[in-house]
Design an enzyme around this catalytic site. Structure first.
Site, PDB file in Angstrom:
ATOM      1  N   GLY A   1       0.797  -1.225   0.000  1.00 11.95           N
ATOM      2  CA  GLY A   1       0.000   0.000   0.000  1.00 11.95           C
ATOM      3  C   GLY A   1       0.821   1.262   0.000  1.00 11.95           C
ATOM      4  O   GLY A   1       0.282   2.355  -0.189  1.00 11.95           O
ATOM      5  N   GLY A   2       2.123   1.133   0.234  1.00 15.06           N
ATOM      6  CA  GLY A   2       3.003   2.294   0.132  1.00 15.06           C
ATOM      7  C   GLY A   2       3.062   3.166   1.371  1.00 15.06           C
ATOM      8  O   GLY A   2       2.462   2.887   2.415  1.00 15.06           O
TER       9      GLY A   2
ATOM     10  N   HIS B   1     -22.850  33.626   3.253  1.00 13.59           N
ATOM     11  CA  HIS B   1     -22.496  34.570   4.317  1.00 13.59           C
ATOM     12  C   HIS B   1     -23.344  34.272   5.554  1.00 13.59           C
ATOM     13  O   HIS B   1     -24.549  34.110   5.458  1.00 13.59           O
ATOM     14  CB  HIS B   1     -22.747  36.004   3.864  1.00 13.59           C
ATOM     15  CG  HIS B   1     -22.520  37.009   4.962  1.00 13.59           C
ATOM     16  ND1 HIS B   1     -21.257  37.419   5.334  1.00 13.59           N
ATOM     17  CD2 HIS B   1     -23.395  37.656   5.775  1.00 13.59           C
ATOM     18  CE1 HIS B   1     -21.363  38.295   6.327  1.00 13.59           C
ATOM     19  NE2 HIS B   1     -22.647  38.449   6.610  1.00 13.59           N
TER      20      HIS B   1
END
Length: 471
Positions: free
Chosen positions: A40-41, A453
């Protein structure tokens, strides 16, 4: 040689290299996938994923600590460090197991979970040779996505003590009472925040003059200020000695300017001094692949090495060492592998984040970098400039825009060259700027759509509305 297994493609690395493997298998190619583990690194196992799982509860801790400013009287009655660490390991393990299950369902693919290195033989008609364990395999094409590993600096006594890295720190079962972190980049900043929130007494020793030195100076300054409220932070301090003694591990530093001695004794030492290439372990020189002065695999804008039919991507190239960059590079490599028309990798709008407290997010150039080749305008806005920031009582956070000066024909500012945010939700707020930059649109595009807003995205627009000349 006759018995060597041959493949259309060898992919080295199981992180973003998976993209190449998936595409190659879809197109019916014979593929060898090689990775020494963990499967998976880096990102999944020892990088961005486990660290962010840990940092999320740390953020909640600090929010509770700061709740008094909002009139909320709250306290933390306990932190289950073991449960937090176990949750992280469980989530990582589940993802890794999911990948492993897929290995058994892939036709035309062999997975070699061993350390490998190139064999010193030319390609010829046989393909590039790679020793995997006790055998040699050959591939007509090679993609190197082998990642990087922790850089361990040459410090007297460091090899004689048991220290942690960003990899081994994830194996901790008990919360350390104290910790010295050697280094001041993003790994240091994130783990300093995490362990301090867990209740560990943290000391940072950073050789550079600034924390996270690749960020804007004012961003670094604010981060250091906020971290220093919770821990000791020593910048421009080079660590000269580490030794074990009865009370723990003593770390000795010297000020780089006046040689003042700085010391700290801690239960654990975390080395976070940067990353180094894995190209040496692969022995890429055996097939003629060149590396840069730091030892990373050298590639051109198409992610090609100097050797025909050999590409490299991700941390292996040392360019922008982030998972999202490696994923994009993987898509570029596959396109250039599969098509006659090559596409260049564009790094002009690469975002990154530091999940410290406060959070940091940046994209593009710093002000100093932009000044080297552009006529620029700079704008700033504080979180307090918008109602939501006032409601949050976020007194320090800000956004900074760096924009090229427009021409008379453009009737307004030009492209956004860089954007930098420090404060709550910075990694989320940066994204609309990234999208405008990636589409090469002028700064005014950010303000085209209405903003809710009151909401924090207004701080991004305010930074762009405040552009001015800066000496």
């Amino acid at each position: 040689m006759a018995d060597d297994r041959r493949y259309d493609l060898i992919v080295i690395g199981s992180g973003s290299g998976a993209t190449i493997v998936d595409n190659a298998l879809y197109h019916g190619m014979e593929v060898a996938w090689v990775d020494r583990g963990p499967l998976g690194g880096t990102c999944l196992n020892v990088g961005c994923i486990p660290s962010k799982i840990l940092i999320f509860p740390a953020d909640r801790v600090v929010e509770i600590m700061e709740a008094g400013k909002l009139g909320v009287d709250a306290e933390i009655t306990g932190i289950d460090f073991q449960a937090i660490m176990a949750r992280m390991r469980r989530m990582v393990s589940q993802s890794r197991n999911h990948i492993r299950e897929g290995l058994h369902q892939a036709p035309n693919m062999d997975f070699y979970e061993v350390e490998a290195h190139f064999v010193e033989e030319g390609q010829g008609g046989e393909g590039y040779a790679l020793r995997v364990g006790d055998e040699v395999i050959r591939g007509r094409h090679v993609v190197i996505a082998s990642g990087a590993r922790p850089l361990i600096p040459d410090i007297e006594g460091l090899d004689d003590v048991s220290y942690l890295t960003n990899e081994s720190v994830l194996d901790l079962r008990e919360r350390p009472e104290s910790m010295v972190i050697i280094g001041g980049g993003y790994i240091s900043a994130e783990y300093a925040h995490f362990f301090s929130a867990m209740g560990t007494r943290v000391t940072i020793m950073q050789r550079n003059d600034r924390m996270v030195p690749d960020e804007e100076p004012e961003v670094s300054e604010l981060l250091e200020k906020r971290l220093a409220e919770r821990m000791e932070v020593h910048t421009h301090t080079r660590v000269v000695e580490v030794r074990e003694e009865e009370g723990g591990i003593r770390v000795v530093g010297r000020d780089r300017y006046d040689d003042e001695r700085r010391e700290a004794v801690a239960e654990q030492v975390l080395v976070a001094a940067g990353r180094t290439s894995n190209a040496d372990l692969l022995r890429v020189e055996n097939i003629g692949v060149e590396t840069d002065e730091r030892g990373y695999v050298a590639v051109n804008e198409y992610l090609e090495t100097n050797v025909e039919k050999v590409w490299a991507l991700g941390d292996a190239t040392g360019k922008h060492m982030f998972k999202h960059v490696a994923n994009r590079e993987a898509s570029i490599v596959w396109h250039n592998f599969a098509h006659d028309h090559r596409v260049a990798m564009d790094y002009s709008a690469v975002p990154h984040a530091v999940f410290s407290y406060p959070q940091i997010a940046s994209v593009g150039l710093t002000e100093a970098e932009a000044r080297e080749s552009h006529d620029i305008l700079v704008g700033k806005a504080k979180y307090l400039d918008v109602v939501k920031g006032q409601a949050m009582m976020e007194t320090d956070g800000f956004a900074k825009a760096i924009v090229e000066r427009g021409s008379a024909e453009s009737r307004g500012p030009g492209r956004i060259l860089g954007f930098h945010i420090i404060g709550p939700y910075a990694p989320i707020l940066i994204q609309e700027v990234v999208d405008v930059m990636a589409n090469d649109q002028p700064a005014g595009w950010v303000g085209q759509g209405m903003r809710i807003h009151p909401a924090l995205p207004e701080v991004v627009v305010n930074a762009l509305y405040s552009l001015r000349e800066v000496d």
